[in-house]
Design a protein around this motif. Structure first.
Motif, PDB file in Angstrom:
ATOM      1  N   THR A   1       1.153  -1.462  -0.403  1.00  0.00           N
ATOM      2  CA  THR A   1      -0.169   0.508   0.115  1.00  0.00           C
ATOM      3  C   THR A   1       0.764   1.284   0.210  1.00  0.00           C
ATOM      4  N   CYS A   2      -0.020   2.494   0.399  1.00  0.00           N
ATOM      5  CA  CYS A   2       0.926   3.527   0.649  1.00  0.00           C
ATOM      6  C   CYS A   2       2.390   3.622   1.287  1.00  0.00           C
ATOM      7  N   ILE A   3       3.395   4.956   0.648  1.00  0.00           N
ATOM      8  CA  ILE A   3       4.350   4.381   1.498  1.00  0.00           C
ATOM      9  C   ILE A   3       4.335   5.412   2.320  1.00  0.00           C
ATOM     10  N   GLY A   4       4.320   5.110   3.641  1.00  0.00           N
ATOM     11  CA  GLY A   4       4.678   6.761   4.917  1.00  0.00           C
ATOM     12  C   GLY A   4       5.778   7.155   5.127  1.00  0.00           C
ATOM     13  N   CYS A   5       6.747   6.197   5.271  1.00  0.00           N
ATOM     14  CA  CYS A   5       8.396   6.631   5.829  1.00  0.00           C
ATOM     15  C   CYS A   5       9.019   5.979   5.000  1.00  0.00           C
ATOM     16  N   LEU A   6      10.662   6.005   4.671  1.00  0.00           N
ATOM     17  CA  LEU A   6      11.150   5.523   4.865  1.00  0.00           C
ATOM     18  C   LEU A   6      13.004   5.619   5.639  1.00  0.00           C
ATOM     19  N   ALA A   7      13.063   4.871   5.811  1.00  0.00           N
ATOM     20  CA  ALA A   7      14.238   5.325   6.647  1.00  0.00           C
ATOM     21  C   ALA A   7      15.982   4.131   6.846  1.00  0.00           C
ATOM     22  N   VAL A   8      16.920   5.008   6.769  1.00  0.00           N
ATOM     23  CA  VAL A   8      17.842   3.454   6.754  1.00  0.00           C
ATOM     24  C   VAL A   8      18.684   3.441   7.410  1.00  0.00           C
ATOM     25  N   SER A   9      19.041   2.430   8.167  1.00  0.00           N
ATOM     26  CA  SER A   9      19.956   2.032   8.898  1.00  0.00           C
ATOM     27  C   SER A   9      21.284   1.169   8.731  1.00  0.00           C
ATOM     28  N   GLY A  10      22.356   1.562   9.023  1.00  0.00           N
ATOM     29  CA  GLY A  10      23.306   0.609   8.531  1.00  0.00           C
ATOM     30  C   GLY A  10      22.952   0.401   7.002  1.00  0.00           C
ATOM     31  N   ASP A  11      23.192  -1.382   6.465  1.00  0.00           N
ATOM     32  CA  ASP A  11      22.965  -1.346   4.841  1.00  0.00           C
ATOM     33  C   ASP A  11      21.427  -2.084   4.329  1.00  0.00           C
ATOM     34  N   LEU A  12      20.736  -1.587   5.695  1.00  0.00           N
ATOM     35  CA  LEU A  12      19.414  -1.821   5.262  1.00  0.00           C
ATOM     36  C   LEU A  12      17.536  -0.864   5.337  1.00  0.00           C
ATOM     37  N   LEU A  13      17.194  -0.542   4.286  1.00  0.00           N
ATOM     38  CA  LEU A  13      16.469  -0.210   3.948  1.00  0.00           C
ATOM     39  C   LEU A  13      14.865  -0.623   4.255  1.00  0.00           C
ATOM     40  N   TYR A  14      14.293   0.693   5.723  1.00  0.00           N
ATOM     41  CA  TYR A  14      12.990   0.342   6.060  1.00  0.00           C
ATOM     42  C   TYR A  14      12.261   1.217   4.635  1.00  0.00           C
ATOM     43  N   VAL A  15      11.025   0.796   5.072  1.00  0.00           N
ATOM     44  CA  VAL A  15      10.227   1.676   3.607  1.00  0.00           C
ATOM     45  C   VAL A  15       8.386   0.779   4.675  1.00  0.00           C
ATOM     46  N   ALA A  16       8.215   1.527   4.850  1.00  0.00           N
ATOM     47  CA  ALA A  16       6.968   1.675   6.040  1.00  0.00           C
ATOM     48  C   ALA A  16       5.709   1.861   4.795  1.00  0.00           C
ATOM     49  N   SER A  17       4.772   0.943   4.780  1.00  0.00           N
ATOM     50  CA  SER A  17       3.836   1.089   4.209  1.00  0.00           C
ATOM     51  C   SER A  17       3.007   0.613   5.151  1.00  0.00           C
ATOM     52  N   GLY A  18       1.430   1.399   5.171  1.00  0.00           N
ATOM     53  CA  GLY A  18       0.260   1.355   6.379  1.00  0.00           C
ATOM     54  C   GLY A  18       0.805   1.183   7.809  1.00  0.00           C
ATOM     55  N   SER A  19       0.531  -0.317   8.423  1.00  0.00           N
ATOM     56  CA  SER A  19       1.342  -0.526   9.918  1.00  0.00           C
ATOM     57  C   SER A  19       1.788  -1.652   9.584  1.00  0.00           C
TER      58      SER A  19
END
Length: 443
Positions: free
Chosen positions: A106-124
């Motif tokens: 679903t739609c993307i709420g926020c993005l974040a990066v920690s180390g070599d990982l990309l976090y993609v929040a979509s909904g819950s």
């Protein structure tokens, strides 16, 4: 008569359990005491972001978008533009390419990066990808009632997620790069410590009280600095938590309307931005335990949605629904900031900002991403515009790939449900980036 019919259609939207009232951003001379209000689920969302119902027509969506654009023309801040130079005058060559596209559910709420990982929040749900090959590594979420994820932050091997249900959830990263839920803020221990004494309760609305350590509405932003976690909410409060034991240390009534963003400098100065069109600066002098108000920055004519700081905190960028990015510079050692000008070019509300070295990346409800660079005379130019999203760009992260090759990567998350990864090449980047810029930045 047509404008009245548009407003009537929008005002008829059903109110959700966490809905917040936001007024149309008109200039003062156009606001009347009986001016209509919009019932939006997100105070920083523009009219074009309101999801249409099953019975709404495409022409109504177009009318709403046109209305929002026309209204924003009335609210541009009266500050000079800083865009007086072109990429050619900087003697740089810029090219970009979309190298990957990630599509969660679903739609993307926020993005974040920690180390070599990309976090993609979509909904819950939060999906985790490798930054090396963008392979999917993990997916985790809160319970069914947690609501959408508004922000992510990281500290001491833990991930903190801010949710629509007014909670902050804590996740432990395991050696296998899985995420295990370990706590919810405020913790049970913190609640038990305070629930007996009446002085620990504050009134959140008529006939309803809460512990002061609890947020009373959606947590809209998180920031981590020097072992402390800073959270802001649509309940107008700023709270400070200690990362080591997850205890709430402080709560401040920071704004007169919903808070949309928070940024913290290296020296611990806190900047908050709200729907009340203000940016407020908070700090602690030596010996003080609580944050006090240092300054209030007022130039925007509508809700402020995003903040970004340079690495030395000498320049603050703020983006608002008025389609402009204001540049604030520190005048003295007392943290006083003065606006020096505006960056204009977006045709929709500014929803996200991120700074890396002397580059600023901005995302907007006009569905584009712009990359700005500062020249020697403190003027800015727009180096390039990244296009391809079908709905507003809600979140950004940026990182430098290689100092020697002069390339940076930008990840843009949109309400269209897609995260695009852009490779941007700038010919003269080598002289402007230092080794410290290999650190990933996220606002």
């Amino acid at each position: 008569m047509k404008v009245i019919s548009w407003i009537g259609t929008i005002s008829a939207l059903p109110r959700s359990s966490t809905a917040t009232e936001a007024t149309i951003p008109l200039s003062n001379e156009h606001i009347q005491s009986s001016s209509p209000k919009l019932l939006l689920s997100d105070p920083c969302c523009s009219l074009s972001e309101i999801p249409s119902s099953s019975t709404a027509s495409q022409s109504q969506d177009t009318s709403c978008s046109t209305l929002q654009s026309n209204l924003s023309l009335l609210t541009l801040p009266s500050v000079p533009s800083l865009q007086k130079i072109s990429p050619e005058s900087l003697q740089v060559s810029v090219s970009h390419l979309c190298v990957s596209s990630l599509k969660p559910n679903t739609c993307i709420g926020c993005l974040a990066v920690s180390g070599d990982l990309l976090y993609v929040a979509s909904g819950s749900e939060i999906n985790v990808y490798s930054l090396t090959n963008y392979a999917h590594i993990d997916a985790f979420n809160g319970n069914s009632s947690s609501g959408s994820v508004k922000s992510l932050a990281f500290s001491e091997g833990k991930a903190f997620t801010a949710h629509q249900d007014s909670k902050i959830r804590v996740w432990q990263l395991t050696p296998t790069k899985r995420h295990q839920h370990v706590a919810t803020l405020p913790t049970v221990k913190d609640r038990v410590r305070r629930f007996v004494l009446p002085k620990n309760y504050v009134r959140v609305r008529r006939h309803k009280k809460r512990l002061w350590i609890e947020h009373a509405d959606a947590v809209s932003g998180l920031a981590v600095r020097n072992g402390l976690i800073y959270s802001v909410s649509w309940d107008k409060c700023l709270k400070v938590w200690r990362a080591s034991d997850l205890r709430c240390l402080e709560s401040v009534k920071a704004h007169e309307d919903a808070i949309n963003a928070v940024a913290v400098s290296v020296d611990g100065t806190v900047y908050t931005a709200g729907a009340d069109r203000r940016i407020r600066v908070w700090g602690r002098t030596s010996g003080e335990r609580r944050h006090t108000l240092i300054a209030t920055l007022e130039k925007h004519k509508s809700a402020v949605n995003a903040l970004a700081l340079t690495s030395d905190a000498s320049v603050l960028f703020s983006g608002a629904c008025d389609r402009s990015i204001l540049v604030w510079e520190r005048e003295d050692s007392a943290h006083h900031m003065a606006v020096t000008g505006a960056l204009r070019g977006h045709t929709g509300a500014i929803l996200c900002l991120v700074n890396i070295s002397d580059f600023l990346v901005s995302g907007s409800s006009d569905r584009t991403v712009r990359i700005w660079r500062r020249g020697r005379d403190s003027r800015f130019c727009c180096l390039t515009v990244l296009e391809g999203h079908e709905r507003p760009v809600k979140s950004l992260v940026a990182l430098s790939d290689s100092v020697s090759s002069g390339s940076i990567s930008v990840c843009s998350g949109s309400l269209d449900g897609e995260t695009k990864v852009w490779q941007v090449l700038i010919s003269n980047l080598r002289s402007s980036l230092s080794s410290s810029d290999t650190v990933r930045w996220k606002f």
